[in-house]
Enzyme design. Structure first.
Site, short mmCIF file in Angstrom:
data_model
loop_
_atom_site.label_atom_id
_atom_site.label_comp_id
_atom_site.label_asym_id
_atom_site.label_seq_id
_atom_site.Cartn_x
_atom_site.Cartn_y
_atom_site.Cartn_z
N TYR A 39 -32.46 -19.12 56.75
CA TYR A 39 -33.21 -19.69 55.64
C TYR A 39 -32.76 -19.05 54.34
O TYR A 39 -32.79 -17.82 54.19
CB TYR A 39 -34.70 -19.45 55.88
N TYR A 69 -34.76 -16.41 52.61
CA TYR A 69 -34.79 -15.11 53.27
C TYR A 69 -33.39 -14.51 53.23
O TYR A 69 -32.75 -14.26 54.26
CB TYR A 69 -35.27 -15.26 54.72
#
Length: 534
Positions: free
Chosen positions: A478, A481
């Protein structure tokens, strides 16, 4: 009269000295005299801009830098800090800062909430100016049009609370943590408890006010469809500066239902989690069930067990939820006693650990929300992990010293209806859930102590163990992240693809590179994992 003139003269002298002191700290930097002259000559109000410029000799410099450092593992003397912090109150001050930084060789870092996992919005190994949006955080909600304009510095808590002050039947599909900044959150895609019903935050963007490398302010129409596509999930800070987002609000019931349920290995947690992998992504999209996994000691013994916390939020009443779960996931064992009905804004506070009776203003109070102190990695899962695999993962988990945590969010529903190229965020059809692994350093003075380093080593061993069970070709992660372990090289596509294809997959990453080359050909907006220009 003389007293009035004297007071005015003293005020002007103090003001001049204050500005001179601020500028003096800039002069200590290589080439800063030109930068100072540029700021002065391009500011219509030198007094005004001086109040929003901070350097290391200002008493406010370190507190301003520290306050939005949301991952406190970066709160240490060795962390590279800005040469200058600018806290603008209007776009013209950003234009001046951008122009002068570009002209005299300073990189720019843009901080809205400060939640980026590697501290990239407020650290750099080269001289840089940090633009902190703390003073640009207004939220204007239009209930009749079901939209809101949100400045980049507003937090999700600011957004949610502002909506709740106008209505309890509209909300925005964004994340759980109230202190996340809206600017960067949507720039990376943005998932949350409503994604199975309404998609990501970036899927619900209507318009934008955006400043390009030349200081020109653009909107959806004037920037063109390619750039508007890129900044909604492709890392907006690679392309320019988001000033504000116009967002589509979505309908929610006046009351939602929340439940929390713990299961240990002794209570059949493995079998229940295996079933969860099949059910949670396909169940009614009004229901989102997040899980957290950690270990604990059994009673007063030294024997460890795995505990899984199931956190559910349902867009409806208890009376509707219970039959739904009885028909689709009876193994979970949700009962009326553990369910509570509340407003959407209350659920945001509850998911962050506050009692439902807590005044909802709490979600706008950055100092009341706990900060992170961790290192994390993300993955996506497309095929249920078999029981044998779960048992291997539990064994590795039990090897940790208690600092490890899994956070798992199911996808499916609306998320599966979007093409993986609709916006840069590609994790769509076929993805069962997102898998976050983290270790914390809350009991350590830094992330470099022997204990902290052992925790990071465990995190990397766990990442290796997960390899057979997560997405492949590419292994997906992601973008919000950010994980510098994935690589930072960007001299050529082969080098950059090591991390870029994990965040965005190949087609989207290549398209982002093409757009970047058009809108920022000199690669002014950059950081260790920004979209490259070849």
């Amino acid at each position: 009269m003389m007293k009035s003139q004297l007071s005015s003269s003293v005020f002007l002298l103090v003001l001049t000295l204050s500005f001179s002191v601020s500028m003096a700290s800039l002069s200590s930097l290589n080439g800063s005299k030109d930068f100072i002259s540029c700021i002065q000559s391009n500011s219509t109000n030198i007094t005004s801009i001086s109040q929003h410029i901070f350097t290391s000799i200002n008493a406010s410099f370190l507190p301003i830098w520290q306050v939005a450092v949301q991952n406190i593992r970066f709160l240490k003397p060795s962390t590279p800090k800005p040469s200058v912090i600018v806290t603008p109150v209007e776009a013209t001050q950003i234009q001046t800062t951008l122009f002068c930084a570009n002209k005299y060789g300073y990189e720019i870092r843009i901080r809205s909430g400060g939640h980026d996992f590697e501290g990239l919005s407020y650290t750099s190994d080269v001289p840089f100016v940090m633009i902190d949006f703390t003073n640009m955080r207004s939220v204007h909600v239009d209930v009749s049009k079901r939209t809101t304009w949100v400045q980049a510095g507003a937090t999700l808590g600011d957004l949610y609370y502002s909506i709740s002050q106008k209505t309890n039947t509209l909300y925005f599909p964004a994340g759980v943590c109230p202190t996340v900044g809206v600017g960067g959150y949507i720039g990376g895609g943005g998932y949350g408890n409503l994604m199975r019903k309404y998609g990501t935050g970036a899927d619900n963007v209507v318009d934008v006010r955006f400043m390009d490398v030349n200081g020109k302010i653009l909107n959806k129409k004037s920037m063109g469809k390619d750039l508007f596509w890129a900044i909604r999930g492709g890392g907006a800070s690679s392309f320019g500066i988001v000033l504000s987002w116009k967002l589509k609000l979505v309908p929610v019931p006046e009351k939602v239902t929340v439940f929390f349920l713990n299961k240990t290995l002794e209570e059949g947690a493995t079998k229940i989690f295996y079933q969860y992998q099949n059910v949670a992504p396909t169940i009614d999209r009004d229901l989102h069930i997040r899980t957290q996994v950690f270990w604990e000691y059994i009673g007063n013994t030294t024997k460890k067990t795995i505990r899984i916390l199931f956190e559910g939020i349902y867009q409806g009443t208890i009376d509707t939820l219970l039959p739904l779960l009885d028909n689709t996931f009876p193994e979970l064992g949700v009962t009326r006693e553990i369910c509570e009905e509340m407003t959407s804004v209350q659920s945001t506070a509850v998911f962050w650990g506050f009692p439902s009776s807590t005044p909802t203003e709490i979600i706008t109070n950055r100092s009341a929300i706990s900060k992170l102190n961790n290192k994390s990695k993300s993955n996506y899962v497309r095929t249920p992990i078999p029981v044998s695999g779960l048992k291997k993962i539990w064994r590795r988990f039990l090897e940790s010293d208690g600092s490890g945590l899994f956070v798992i969010n199911p996808l499916g529903g609306k998320m599966a209806e979007y093409s993986e190229t609709a916006i840069p965020y590609p994790h769509r059809a076929g993805v069962l859930y997102q898998f976050l692994t983290t270790v914390n350093f809350v009991d350590q003075p830094s992330d470099t102590t022997p204990i902290s380093l052992r925790r990071i080593a465990w995190l990397r061993r766990m990442e290796k163990l997960l390899t057979p069970y997560v997405t492949k070709n590419p292994r997906q992660a992601y973008a919000n992240y950010v994980d510098l372990d994935l690589g930072v090289g960007s001299d050529n596509y082969e080098e950059a693809s090591v991390w870029g294809e994990r965040y965005w997959k190949r087609n989207n990453f290549k398209k982002l590179i093409r757009i970047k080359a058009k809108v920022d050909p000199e690669n002014f907006f950059k950081h260790p994992q920004s979209i490259p220009v070849f």
